[in-house]
Motif scaffolding. Structure first.
Motif, mmCIF file in Angstrom:
data_model
loop_
_atom_site.group_PDB
_atom_site.id
_atom_site.type_symbol
_atom_site.label_atom_id
_atom_site.label_comp_id
_atom_site.label_asym_id
_atom_site.label_seq_id
_atom_site.Cartn_x
_atom_site.Cartn_y
_atom_site.Cartn_z
ATOM 1 N N GLU A 1 47.868 63.818 -133.467
ATOM 2 C CA GLU A 1 48.893 64.327 -132.550
ATOM 3 C C GLU A 1 50.120 63.409 -132.561
ATOM 4 O OE1 GLU A 1 49.246 64.725 -127.795
ATOM 5 O OE2 GLU A 1 47.461 65.664 -128.692
ATOM 6 N N GLN A 2 49.886 62.106 -132.515
ATOM 7 C CA GLN A 2 50.990 61.150 -132.526
ATOM 8 C C GLN A 2 51.784 61.224 -133.836
ATOM 9 O OE1 GLN A 2 52.058 58.968 -130.037
ATOM 10 N NE2 GLN A 2 50.705 60.244 -128.810
ATOM 11 N N TRP A 3 51.075 61.439 -134.934
ATOM 12 C CA TRP A 3 51.721 61.490 -136.253
ATOM 13 C C TRP A 3 52.197 62.887 -136.620
ATOM 14 C CZ3 TRP A 3 47.639 58.181 -139.291
ATOM 15 C CH2 TRP A 3 47.801 56.839 -138.942
ATOM 16 N N GLU A 4 51.965 63.839 -135.725
ATOM 17 C CA GLU A 4 52.345 65.231 -135.950
ATOM 18 C C GLU A 4 51.800 65.770 -137.276
ATOM 19 O OE1 GLU A 4 56.583 65.481 -135.437
ATOM 20 O OE2 GLU A 4 56.453 64.933 -133.317
ATOM 21 N N THR A 5 50.510 65.554 -137.469
ATOM 22 C CA THR A 5 49.828 66.072 -138.657
ATOM 23 C C THR A 5 48.562 66.791 -138.205
ATOM 24 O OG1 THR A 5 49.079 65.514 -140.887
ATOM 25 C CG2 THR A 5 48.485 63.978 -139.139
ATOM 26 N N LYS A 6 47.895 67.460 -139.128
ATOM 27 C CA LYS A 6 46.675 68.212 -138.819
ATOM 28 C C LYS A 6 45.575 67.824 -139.788
ATOM 29 C CE LYS A 6 49.053 72.213 -136.989
ATOM 30 N NZ LYS A 6 49.292 73.624 -137.068
ATOM 31 N N ASP B 1 43.182 62.347 -154.013
ATOM 32 C CA ASP B 1 43.855 63.570 -154.449
ATOM 33 C C ASP B 1 44.804 64.010 -153.335
ATOM 34 O OD1 ASP B 1 44.535 66.258 -154.924
ATOM 35 O OD2 ASP B 1 42.592 66.716 -155.800
ATOM 36 N N PRO B 2 46.084 64.328 -153.660
ATOM 37 C CA PRO B 2 47.036 64.746 -152.629
ATOM 38 C C PRO B 2 46.590 65.974 -151.824
ATOM 39 C CG PRO B 2 48.147 64.426 -154.738
ATOM 40 C CD PRO B 2 46.684 64.261 -154.977
ATOM 41 N N ALA B 3 45.669 66.756 -152.354
ATOM 42 C CA ALA B 3 45.162 67.917 -151.619
ATOM 43 C C ALA B 3 44.408 67.478 -150.364
ATOM 44 C CB ALA B 3 44.258 68.760 -152.509
ATOM 45 N N PHE B 4 43.927 66.235 -150.361
ATOM 46 C CA PHE B 4 43.199 65.691 -149.220
ATOM 47 C C PHE B 4 44.127 64.767 -148.432
ATOM 48 C CE2 PHE B 4 39.978 66.670 -152.385
ATOM 49 C CZ PHE B 4 39.072 67.382 -151.635
ATOM 50 N N ASN B 5 45.037 65.336 -147.719
ATOM 51 C CA ASN B 5 45.964 64.544 -146.908
ATOM 52 C C ASN B 5 46.222 65.267 -145.598
ATOM 53 O OD1 ASN B 5 47.778 62.490 -146.188
ATOM 54 N ND2 ASN B 5 49.491 63.710 -146.893
ATOM 55 N N PRO B 6 45.774 64.740 -144.512
ATOM 56 C CA PRO B 6 45.019 63.502 -144.340
ATOM 57 C C PRO B 6 43.569 63.679 -144.786
ATOM 58 C CG PRO B 6 45.242 64.600 -142.241
ATOM 59 C CD PRO B 6 46.020 65.407 -143.237
ATOM 60 N N ALA B 7 42.878 62.560 -144.892
ATOM 61 C CA ALA B 7 41.491 62.614 -145.346
ATOM 62 C C ALA B 7 40.654 61.591 -144.600
ATOM 63 C CB ALA B 7 41.417 62.353 -146.847
ATOM 64 N N ILE B 8 39.401 61.914 -144.403
ATOM 65 C CA ILE B 8 38.457 60.967 -143.826
ATOM 66 C C ILE B 8 37.188 60.965 -144.669
ATOM 67 C CG2 ILE B 8 39.296 61.219 -141.465
ATOM 68 C CD1 ILE B 8 36.791 62.924 -140.863
ATOM 69 N N ILE B 9 36.448 59.896 -144.536
ATOM 70 C CA ILE B 9 35.110 59.808 -145.107
ATOM 71 C C ILE B 9 34.187 59.417 -143.963
ATOM 72 C CG2 ILE B 9 33.580 58.567 -146.694
ATOM 73 C CD1 ILE B 9 35.926 58.231 -148.574
ATOM 74 N N CYS B 10 33.038 60.044 -143.912
ATOM 75 C CA CYS B 10 32.078 59.807 -142.834
ATOM 76 C C CYS B 10 30.748 59.324 -143.372
ATOM 77 C CB CYS B 10 31.841 61.093 -142.047
ATOM 78 S SG CYS B 10 33.320 61.743 -141.270
ATOM 79 N N ASN B 11 30.026 58.646 -142.523
ATOM 80 C CA ASN B 11 28.659 58.256 -142.786
ATOM 81 C C ASN B 11 27.810 58.925 -141.704
ATOM 82 O OD1 ASN B 11 26.139 56.978 -142.778
ATOM 83 N ND2 ASN B 11 26.989 55.014 -143.394
ATOM 84 N N CYS B 12 26.928 59.816 -142.117
ATOM 85 C CA CYS B 12 26.124 60.592 -141.154
ATOM 86 C C CYS B 12 24.670 60.136 -141.102
ATOM 87 C CB CYS B 12 26.209 62.075 -141.502
ATOM 88 S SG CYS B 12 27.868 62.744 -141.339
ATOM 89 N N LEU C 1 39.881 56.434 -143.183
ATOM 90 C CA LEU C 1 40.954 57.368 -142.853
ATOM 91 C C LEU C 1 42.101 57.090 -143.800
ATOM 92 C CD1 LEU C 1 42.545 59.413 -141.049
ATOM 93 C CD2 LEU C 1 43.106 57.467 -139.574
ATOM 94 N N CYS C 2 42.626 58.135 -144.430
ATOM 95 C CA CYS C 2 43.757 57.994 -145.339
ATOM 96 C C CYS C 2 44.766 59.080 -144.997
ATOM 97 C CB CYS C 2 43.304 58.135 -146.789
ATOM 98 S SG CYS C 2 44.653 58.015 -147.974
ATOM 99 N N VAL C 3 45.978 58.655 -144.657
ATOM 100 C CA VAL C 3 47.052 59.594 -144.333
ATOM 101 C C VAL C 3 48.313 59.124 -145.048
ATOM 102 C CG1 VAL C 3 48.452 60.625 -142.508
ATOM 103 C CG2 VAL C 3 46.071 60.040 -142.058
ATOM 104 N N SER C 4 48.919 60.015 -145.796
ATOM 105 C CA SER C 4 50.208 59.728 -146.427
ATOM 106 C C SER C 4 51.249 60.532 -145.687
ATOM 107 C CB SER C 4 50.195 60.127 -147.898
ATOM 108 O OG SER C 4 49.250 59.350 -148.600
ATOM 109 N N LEU C 5 52.161 59.830 -145.047
ATOM 110 C CA LEU C 5 53.218 60.493 -144.294
ATOM 111 C C LEU C 5 54.513 60.418 -145.093
ATOM 112 C CD1 LEU C 5 52.492 58.962 -140.783
ATOM 113 C CD2 LEU C 5 51.815 61.205 -141.621
ATOM 114 N N SER C 6 55.204 61.529 -145.153
ATOM 115 C CA SER C 6 56.490 61.520 -145.838
ATOM 116 C C SER C 6 57.574 61.127 -144.831
ATOM 117 C CB SER C 6 56.800 62.898 -146.442
ATOM 118 O OG SER C 6 56.844 63.858 -145.416
ATOM 119 N N VAL C 7 58.353 60.145 -145.199
ATOM 120 C CA VAL C 7 59.424 59.661 -144.329
ATOM 121 C C VAL C 7 60.719 60.304 -144.779
ATOM 122 C CG1 VAL C 7 60.669 57.624 -143.523
ATOM 123 C CG2 VAL C 7 58.216 57.488 -144.017
ATOM 124 N N GLN C 8 61.421 60.919 -143.826
ATOM 125 C CA GLN C 8 62.668 61.607 -144.180
ATOM 126 C C GLN C 8 63.835 60.965 -143.512
ATOM 127 O OE1 GLN C 8 61.797 65.641 -143.036
ATOM 128 N NE2 GLN C 8 60.660 65.996 -144.922
#
Length: 105
Positions: free
Chosen positions: A45-50, A74-85, A98-105
């Motif tokens: 929410e803070q980063w305005e991403t989903k 892979d850019p298709a996984f943005n944002p991305a998480i990995i879990c241990n269940c 947690l991996c998030v690539s934000l584009s800065v404009q």
């Protein structure tokens, strides 16, 4: 010539198979720690991403690619998480990456 099994034997066998399937299904549905879900949603929410559609396939963050070992660089996984269940007899998942690539404009 062998006699066919009685209907009651078949009913018991069928019940055992169905019960076995229910046990497997209940064990396979680990859920993400609720506090981690709240934190992840707050970050997004803070980063305005989903959540990414490839790993958040069910509304449960630790699902899909988040738990199947997919390489999330892979850019298709943005944002991305990995879990241990593997926690609490494989009923609880924790987000470990947690991996998030934000584009800065």
């Amino acid at each position: 010539m062998a006699t066919p099994p009685s209907p009651s034997v078949l009913a018991i066998l069928f019940s055992c198979i169905c019960f076995s399937g229910l046990i497997e299904r209940s064990q396979a549905q680990a859920t993400t720690d609720p506090s981690e879900v709240r934190a992840l949603n707050s970050i997004f929410e803070q980063w305005e991403t989903k959540a990414g559609p490839l790993w958040n396939i069910s509304g449960e963050p630790c699902s899909g690619a988040a738990i199947d070992g997919t390489n999330f660089e892979d850019p298709a996984f943005n944002p991305a998480i990995i879990c241990n269940c593997s926690y609490d007899n494989e009923t609880t998942c924790h987000i470990t990456h947690l991996c998030v690539s934000l584009s800065v404009q």
